[in-house]
Design a protein around this motif. Structure first.
Motif, mmCIF file in Angstrom:
data_model
loop_
_atom_site.group_PDB
_atom_site.id
_atom_site.type_symbol
_atom_site.label_atom_id
_atom_site.label_comp_id
_atom_site.label_asym_id
_atom_site.label_seq_id
_atom_site.Cartn_x
_atom_site.Cartn_y
_atom_site.Cartn_z
ATOM 1 N N LEU A 53 29.079 34.195 35.317
ATOM 2 C CA LEU A 53 28.918 35.649 35.367
ATOM 3 C C LEU A 53 28.069 36.038 36.573
ATOM 4 N N ASP A 54 26.984 35.302 36.811
ATOM 5 C CA ASP A 54 26.142 35.569 37.985
ATOM 6 C C ASP A 54 26.980 35.520 39.266
ATOM 7 N N ARG A 55 27.795 34.476 39.412
ATOM 8 C CA ARG A 55 28.638 34.330 40.610
ATOM 9 C C ARG A 55 29.637 35.481 40.724
ATOM 10 N N GLU A 56 30.235 35.849 39.604
ATOM 11 C CA GLU A 56 31.236 36.919 39.641
ATOM 12 C C GLU A 56 30.607 38.279 39.941
ATOM 13 N N LEU A 57 29.428 38.529 39.416
ATOM 14 C CA LEU A 57 28.738 39.789 39.750
ATOM 15 C C LEU A 57 28.479 39.871 41.244
ATOM 16 N N ASP A 58 27.961 38.788 41.824
ATOM 17 C CA ASP A 58 27.703 38.774 43.266
ATOM 18 C C ASP A 58 29.002 38.903 44.058
ATOM 19 N N PHE A 59 30.038 38.187 43.600
ATOM 20 C CA PHE A 59 31.321 38.222 44.298
ATOM 21 C C PHE A 59 31.900 39.637 44.295
ATOM 22 N N LEU A 60 31.948 40.254 43.124
ATOM 23 C CA LEU A 60 32.538 41.584 43.030
ATOM 24 C C LEU A 60 31.734 42.603 43.825
ATOM 25 N N ALA A 61 30.420 42.520 43.754
ATOM 26 C CA ALA A 61 29.576 43.467 44.491
ATOM 27 C C ALA A 61 29.806 43.362 45.993
ATOM 28 N N ALA A 62 30.097 42.154 46.488
ATOM 29 C CA ALA A 62 30.293 41.950 47.930
ATOM 30 C C ALA A 62 31.738 42.164 48.375
ATOM 31 N N ALA A 63 32.679 42.124 47.453
ATOM 32 C CA ALA A 63 34.105 42.209 47.798
ATOM 33 C C ALA A 63 34.498 43.624 48.210
ATOM 34 N N ASP A 64 35.488 43.695 49.079
ATOM 35 C CA ASP A 64 36.078 44.976 49.470
ATOM 36 C C ASP A 64 36.840 45.519 48.266
ATOM 37 N N PRO A 65 36.512 46.729 47.791
ATOM 38 C CA PRO A 65 37.205 47.284 46.623
ATOM 39 C C PRO A 65 38.711 47.426 46.826
ATOM 40 N N GLU A 66 39.148 47.550 48.058
ATOM 41 C CA GLU A 66 40.587 47.640 48.312
ATOM 42 C C GLU A 66 41.282 46.304 48.062
ATOM 43 N N ALA A 67 40.528 45.218 48.131
ATOM 44 C CA ALA A 67 41.094 43.896 47.867
ATOM 45 C C ALA A 67 40.892 43.501 46.400
ATOM 46 N N ILE A 68 39.663 43.676 45.895
ATOM 47 C CA ILE A 68 39.357 43.345 44.502
ATOM 48 C C ILE A 68 38.511 44.468 43.936
ATOM 49 N N ASP A 69 39.096 45.183 42.986
ATOM 50 C CA ASP A 69 38.400 46.329 42.420
ATOM 51 C C ASP A 69 37.691 45.996 41.121
ATOM 52 N N THR A 70 38.185 45.000 40.406
ATOM 53 C CA THR A 70 37.659 44.696 39.079
ATOM 54 C C THR A 70 37.902 43.226 38.768
ATOM 55 N N THR A 71 37.090 42.674 37.868
ATOM 56 C CA THR A 71 37.218 41.262 37.497
ATOM 57 C C THR A 71 37.263 41.121 35.983
ATOM 58 N N LEU A 72 38.156 40.259 35.530
ATOM 59 C CA LEU A 72 38.191 39.849 34.129
ATOM 60 C C LEU A 72 37.679 38.412 34.072
#
Length: 183
Positions: A53-72
């Motif tokens: 979860l820690d990794r995914e929070l950091d990943f999503l926060a840094a990702a371009d929303p046009e490429a990745i908007d949300t994570t399951l």
């Protein structure tokens, strides 16, 4: 169960229930644009899941929303008991705060035995949050705000979903998951 099988089951749930029944009017746009990231955890314990979860929070926060908007973030075997999963959500919410992402990312929860407080286990309204596996849905708050602004009467979605599921009933819900005959 392989990661591919887990993701296939989650895609089927998204397509048939979330998008197909229009339980979330915002889901289709990000799904068809492939902006939904599916991450299957095979962590053997809660500490490992929290690390993911820690990794995914950091990943999503840094990702371009046009490429990745949300994570399951999906775990097919850990936390099969809904009350244990519900308790785990407190740790997940604390992780959002620890990463300084309060107001940036929020977590929605889905579980095969999801049950809203004050409801009976078989109440159809619980099915709005029932997914094939325990899942943490990481959402960008900015994306939610844009979607809500574009959707008239967004506050009525929850009530409409319950009406939809009650009209569908247990038999209709079960029919969604029956295999379609090959043509």
């Amino acid at each position: 169960m392989s990661d591919e099988d887990v993701i296939a089951a989650m895609r089927e749930w998204l397509e048939k229930a979330v998008i197909g029944l229009n339980l979330c009017p915002f889901a289709k746009a990000v799904y068809v644009k492939n902006q939904v990231r599916f991450v299957v955890s095979q962590a053997p314990h809660l500490d490992g899941l929290l690390e993911e979860l820690d990794r995914e929070l950091d990943f999503l926060a840094a990702a371009d929303p046009e490429a990745i908007d949300t994570t399951l973030l999906i775990h097919p075997t850990l936390l099969p008991d809904f009350l244990d999963f519900n308790d785990f959500l407190q740790l997940a919410e604390a992780a959002v705060d620890e990463h300084g992402l309060e107001g940036v990312i929020q977590i929605a929860s889905f579980h095969p035995a999801f049950q809203f407080e004050g409801t009976e286990p078989d109440d159809m309204g619980n099915y709005t949050n029932r997914a094939p596996f325990p899942t943490l849905h990481l959402l960008r708050e900015a994306s939610i705000a844009r979607a809500v602004a574009a959707f008239p009467q967004a506050e009525t979605i929850y009530e409409r979903n319950i009406e939809t599921l009650e009209a569908l009933g247990p038999a209709g819900w079960a029919a969604l998951w029956k295999a379609q005959p090959e043509r």
